[in-house]
Design a protein around this motif. Structure first.
Motif, PDB file in Angstrom:
ATOM      1  N   LYS A   8       8.768  -5.736   7.336  1.00 53.36           N
ATOM      2  CA  LYS A   8       8.699  -6.192   5.944  1.00 53.36           C
ATOM      3  C   LYS A   8      10.103  -6.260   5.373  1.00 53.36           C
ATOM      4  O   LYS A   8      10.943  -5.418   5.669  1.00 53.36           O
ATOM      5  CB  LYS A   8       7.880  -5.198   5.119  1.00 53.36           C
ATOM      6  N   PRO A   9      10.352  -7.244   4.503  1.00 51.18           N
ATOM      7  CA  PRO A   9      11.674  -7.315   3.866  1.00 51.18           C
ATOM      8  C   PRO A   9      11.965  -5.999   3.126  1.00 51.18           C
ATOM      9  O   PRO A   9      11.066  -5.422   2.512  1.00 51.18           O
ATOM     10  CB  PRO A   9      11.533  -8.469   2.866  1.00 51.18           C
ATOM     11  N   GLY A  10      13.194  -5.535   3.218  1.00 54.87           N
ATOM     12  CA  GLY A  10      13.576  -4.295   2.528  1.00 54.87           C
ATOM     13  C   GLY A  10      13.288  -3.038   3.320  1.00 54.87           C
ATOM     14  O   GLY A  10      13.571  -1.933   2.860  1.00 54.87           O
ATOM     15  N   ASN A  11      12.720  -3.193   4.494  1.00 54.80           N
ATOM     16  CA  ASN A  11      12.435  -2.017   5.326  1.00 54.80           C
ATOM     17  C   ASN A  11      13.461  -1.852   6.441  1.00 54.80           C
ATOM     18  O   ASN A  11      14.054  -2.821   6.908  1.00 54.80           O
ATOM     19  CB  ASN A  11      11.039  -2.138   5.961  1.00 54.80           C
ATOM     20  N   GLU A  12      13.634  -0.623   6.891  1.00 53.39           N
ATOM     21  CA  GLU A  12      14.391  -0.354   8.106  1.00 53.39           C
ATOM     22  C   GLU A  12      13.406  -0.096   9.226  1.00 53.39           C
ATOM     23  O   GLU A  12      12.274   0.361   9.004  1.00 53.39           O
ATOM     24  CB  GLU A  12      15.302   0.853   7.910  1.00 53.39           C
ATOM     25  N   VAL A  13      13.840  -0.401  10.455  1.00 53.56           N
ATOM     26  CA  VAL A  13      12.989  -0.226  11.624  1.00 53.56           C
ATOM     27  C   VAL A  13      13.330   1.110  12.288  1.00 53.56           C
ATOM     28  O   VAL A  13      14.501   1.396  12.548  1.00 53.56           O
ATOM     29  CB  VAL A  13      13.201  -1.386  12.620  1.00 53.56           C
ATOM     30  N   ILE A  14      12.309   1.918  12.519  1.00 47.87           N
ATOM     31  CA  ILE A  14      12.480   3.221  13.174  1.00 47.87           C
ATOM     32  C   ILE A  14      12.235   3.044  14.673  1.00 47.87           C
ATOM     33  O   ILE A  14      11.250   2.431  15.075  1.00 47.87           O
ATOM     34  CB  ILE A  14      11.482   4.246  12.602  1.00 47.87           C
TER      35      ILE A  14
END
Lengths: 337, 337
Positions: A45-51
């Protein structure tokens, strides 16, 4: 040939078929391309960081063929990796399964394994996106989980400050107790309940993302190797020390099990691995926001972050002793867990 | 103790130290949090999809302790996984390393391995973001690569249409030839050059992303198990057949090596694994955009996609024979490569 000697494509098809399941839209929408191509495609999603996190789960090291049902292996290999996502305060989205196994395990064992994996995948809303399979004498599993967290919300190990209160979720030492029972292979009267946390641990995803979204925790990690090994890592990352209060640590009850096995509940709680509870710190001005239990999961203040680098254990009589790491280290230990 | 028996934290510190390197800004900026916490944090560019792929690299299966230098193991485990990113038309960003090894390999071997890994990591601009380490009698490696591709640009296996022309990059069979030389462990006169593709393969990242960005390829995959095994996968995904022209397939030269080893270059090209060349299809109206070589890498039209599901090999005399998969399948074969 195809009916008797499965090839790689056949095994991949089995995995795809047996792990497909109805997931919440948040996961299915984010996976643009799953199993079957050179790689998977994921849309954050826009605005998210990937873990991103990977975890080994190896026969003989992390599970024993004779002691652990394949369903538990399937559940636990994913649950452990998900616990790292919980520890960042994120939500899981999808995972990659790298599986190596002998031909003799491509039947019943694989079926049970995939069934446990599928249950965990559905329960924690994390879709199988791909991976790799090969043949090997022993079963080898490596899981990579991909999660998401709103930019800036991830809770790191490095944020603990002197004066912060140290919390843990749940009870510590339960998984280790289950392992000991399994090793002595008595199933005691209350065996199944005592084994559950060792066989089917639950990553604390809801708690982790609540603490992150509400910005309550200043630092966080999961307890996988034991409190006495993991707390020093959090303290080292934050450049601080800690003082734990002996009698506050939530141990397993002095029930029949530890007594029968001559185990000390405090030692189990300090050094026992595999609990996958969350260890987190909270500024004193935010501790009023921490409930006694979160959706039925006990939360306990067990000590305080201090200046310096010492890790001390405070006895009931007020005397202190150093906290010595006695938890799981694969390069020192050789027990299966 | 610490100086003689390394623990997990010590080994992790070694890995972090020896793989840190200067990378292009595109990679360093996208990695918000690297090694040392419960998980890594990655920030994809807006409008991009995230490519996810995992690959095994196991002692005894994918490399042999006695034949393969540790530097090659380090390079190749990453290069193989990067080839899957190339096959989607994407650019690599970061990777997770799951490494299991015996204590006896935590010295010189680990040093060489990390040096090869670091070279590949720098060359292909892909940063180590995290992973997991544990102890095991045999060396086990699982690599997960995270890449990016502009939304909609990824080239899948499923896009081949009847009439499309089939292309491959490079020469096929070179890596298999290197393996055969290594197995007979003569280093021939021209040994090093012939071994290079087997020991230090190069993922075709520039070609893959060019084909994707320019929307030239209708389908694509990398050749890892051999043309005769991989082309059927592309055709199955696309629901098509194929006709290959025997004399067009770019084989290794009839040099001293295949002759001395009594190997047939065409058999090496059809069934040899580990080439990591790209196999792609192009609509007839776009074939004029394909140069004879791309930055020095030969591109060759080797056949055509057909209706139906048959895979045929066209001989020079005009006769046809079915293409039979003879490449690498871990559940059928037992050679190290």
């Amino acid at each position: 040939m195809r009916n008797t000697v499965p090839n790689e494509d056949f095994i991949l098809a089995q995995i795809a078929k047996r792990t497909s399941a109805s997931h919440a839209p948040s996961s299915t929408q984010s996976l643009a391309l799953g199993i079957g191509d050179d790689a998977a495609l994921f849309r954050p999603k826009p605005g998210n960081e990937v873990i991103l996190t990977s975890d080994w789960f190896l026969e003989g090291t992390h599970f024993l063929m004779k002691k652990h049902p394949p369903e538990s292996a399937g559940w636990k290999c994913l649950a452990r990796a998900l616990s790292d996502v919980a520890a960042m305060g994120g939500s899981p989205r999808c995972f990659l399964l790298s599986l190596a196994l002998p031909l003799s395990r491509t039947g019943l064992w694989l079926h049970g394994f995939l069934s446990g994996l599928r249950r965990a995948s559905v329960k924690f809303n994390c879709i199988l996106a791909g991976g790799d399979t090969t043949r090997q004498e022993q079963i080898l599993i490596s899981i990579t989980v991909i999660g998401e967290v709103r930019k800036g919300d991830a809770v790191l190990r490095s944020g603990a400050r002197p004066g912060n209160i140290i919390y843990v979720s749940g009870r510590l030492g339960e998984a280790e107790l289950g392992l000991r029972i399994l090793q002595r292979s008595g199933r005691l009267a209350a065996g199944d309940a005592l084994l559950r946390k060792h066989l089917y641990p639950e990553p604390r995803l809801a708690l982790g993302s609540w603490l992150a979204e509400k910005r309550i925790a200043s630092s966080m990690m999961d307890i996988s190797d034991g409190l006495s090994s993991d707390l020093p890592r959090l303290c080292a990352a934050s450049g601080v020390g800690a003082r734990l209060e002996w009698q506050r640590i939530p141990c397993v009850h002095h029930s029949i099990a530890p007594r029968a096995l001559s185990l000390d509940p405090l030692q189990l709680a300090l050094h026992g691995g595999d609990d996958y509870e969350l260890l987190f710190t909270v500024s004193p001005r935010s501790t009023h926001r921490i409930p006694k239990s979160f959706h039925g999961l006990r939360l306990t203040a067990i000590g305080e972050i201090t200046r310096g680098h010492k890790l001390q254990l405070l006895r009931k009589d007020g005397s202190e002793q150093p906290l010595v790491a006695g938890g799981w280290d694969p390069f020192r230990s050789s027990k299966a867990r």
